[in-house]
Write an enzyme that holds these catalytic residues in place. Sequence first.
Site, short mmCIF file in Angstrom:
data_model
loop_
_atom_site.label_atom_id
_atom_site.label_comp_id
_atom_site.label_asym_id
_atom_site.label_seq_id
_atom_site.Cartn_x
_atom_site.Cartn_y
_atom_site.Cartn_z
CD GLU A 180 36.70 -9.91 16.32
OE1 GLU A 180 37.08 -8.75 16.78
OE2 GLU A 180 37.12 -10.98 16.89
CD GLU A 373 40.14 -12.34 13.34
OE1 GLU A 373 40.81 -12.27 14.70
OE2 GLU A 373 39.63 -11.47 12.59
C1 BG6 Z 1 40.60 -10.21 16.44
C2 BG6 Z 1 40.73 -9.11 15.26
O1 BG6 Z 1 39.74 -9.77 17.22
O2 BG6 Z 1 41.89 -10.31 16.98
C3 BG6 Z 1 42.02 -8.68 14.70
O3 BG6 Z 1 39.60 -9.18 14.33
C4 BG6 Z 1 43.02 -8.79 15.93
O4 BG6 Z 1 42.01 -7.66 13.99
C5 BG6 Z 1 43.01 -10.25 16.62
O5 BG6 Z 1 44.34 -8.38 15.42
C6 BG6 Z 1 43.85 -10.49 17.53
O6 BG6 Z 1 44.02 -9.53 18.30
P1 BG6 Z 1 45.32 -8.66 18.92
O7 BG6 Z 1 44.80 -7.39 19.60
O8 BG6 Z 1 46.27 -9.67 19.47
O9 BG6 Z 1 45.70 -8.13 17.53
#
Ligand code: BG6
Length: 476
Positions: A180, A373
């Site tokens: 990201e 993701e």
């Molecule tokens: C992404 C990241 O942006 O979102 C992860 O790469 C992160 O590291 C994921 O865990 C989900 O976000 P959060 O804040 O719910 O953990």
Amino acid sequence: MTRFPKNFLWGGATAANQCEGAYNVDGRGLANVDVVPVGEERLAIITGQRKMVDFEEGYFYPAKDSIDMYHHYKEDIALFAEMGFKTYRLSIAWTRIFPKGDEVEPNEKGLEFYEKLFKECHKYGIEPLVTITHFDCPMHLIEEYGGWRNRKMLVFYERLCRTLFARYKGLVRYWLTFKEINMILHAPFMGAGLYFEEGENQEQVKYQAAHHELVASAIAIKIAHEIDPENKVGCMLAAGQYYPNTSHPRDYWAALQEDRENYFFIDVQARGTYPNYAKKKWERLGIDVKMTDEDLDLLRAYTVDFISFSYYSSRVASGDPEVQEKTEGNIFASLKNPYLESSEWGWQIDPLGLRITLNAIWDRYQKPMFIVENGLGAIDKPDETGHVADDYRIDYLRKHIAAMKDAILEDGVELLGYTTWGCIDLVSAGTGEMKKRYGFIYVDRDNEGRGSLKRFKKKSFDWYKQVIASNGEDLD
Ligand code: BG6
């Protein structure tokens, strides 16, 4: 054709600091991600507004132990294999390899750990997908050099990459340079090891750091291909297309501007040059990014092999200053979309938005993509046997996979694979909470760090297994 590609890479994703724990074991050094506590100050620290360079009294630091995957990786990879994973995305903790970041010789213990882990993956036919830096920077490099604001970071990052590519040749083929990368603008301490002094021009610092990361990424691609032509190197975007709040042209214009702020990074990494809109913006804001001709040559010559991205939600922009109603999202908030439902953390749920985003990225770059993701952070309530009936998570994933399938089969986008976020429960990056869970595997640990760390399969575990076994055909 009614099928996902034959070699489609189904799997799951984690990040070192959110799952490994063992923050001071086997020579590992301190990193920015270690010193981000749970609580009210977390956001100020993540964004570089509040300086925290070491552990302070009275705070809880969840990354220190996390779910201790450092000592459980064999058990966890066996569970991924049971689900049929074709790939497992993980990140390297830079400070396991170079504890301070500026050493000349790497830490053998750290290298050994990942070597064993990759071999464990291959034992089950799982292809590792490795993020070189996932919100990760050695604290020493931040304190001594100022993080990515300093050009010297190019040397240290190059050394890290060279070491990884040489040592893991034949074990790893898929690499991501910076996770990201657009998060530099929104979470500069996490994304680039930046914190700010009073009165400093923060935009100037962020774009200078961005330039350094972009050049570092190009150098990584160069070396990766030199060391092993089989290597495929991708960039990564925190994606989610912006919608205009209304059909008013000024809202469309606002959405386009917001999208450009994010695509700026990928425009450079995929096309090899700085876009004119960025140069004009810098001119307007008086930003002067220092760069050499050699930098520009590197950017041009070494563009990415594929584009990866995270997708949790679409976003909304308005050109009307009166429109203010916001909702939470991945690190940065967006205007609220009245047509969408939200998760318990206010992140809006938009499966069609994934299809829209896939098409937008494909239309812009025509390079293979990888969704690395996607997932739902939710509160799980295990029964007395530890089992969680997470139908809400299945529902979220089912709809997103269906949208992705439409993008491939109906629209013809090229997609290499799909890894859900947090395939095993881990610490949340945004809030530091443990109760915001994404996994197919429940881990017994709570927000305060209590629990046995035992692993339990959730209902979604068997569901995802069947999705993979049917290559995306059976989503019921
Ligand atoms: C992404 C990241 O942006 O979102 C992860 O790469 C992160 O590291 C994921 O865990 C989900 O976000 P959060 O804040 O719910 O953990």
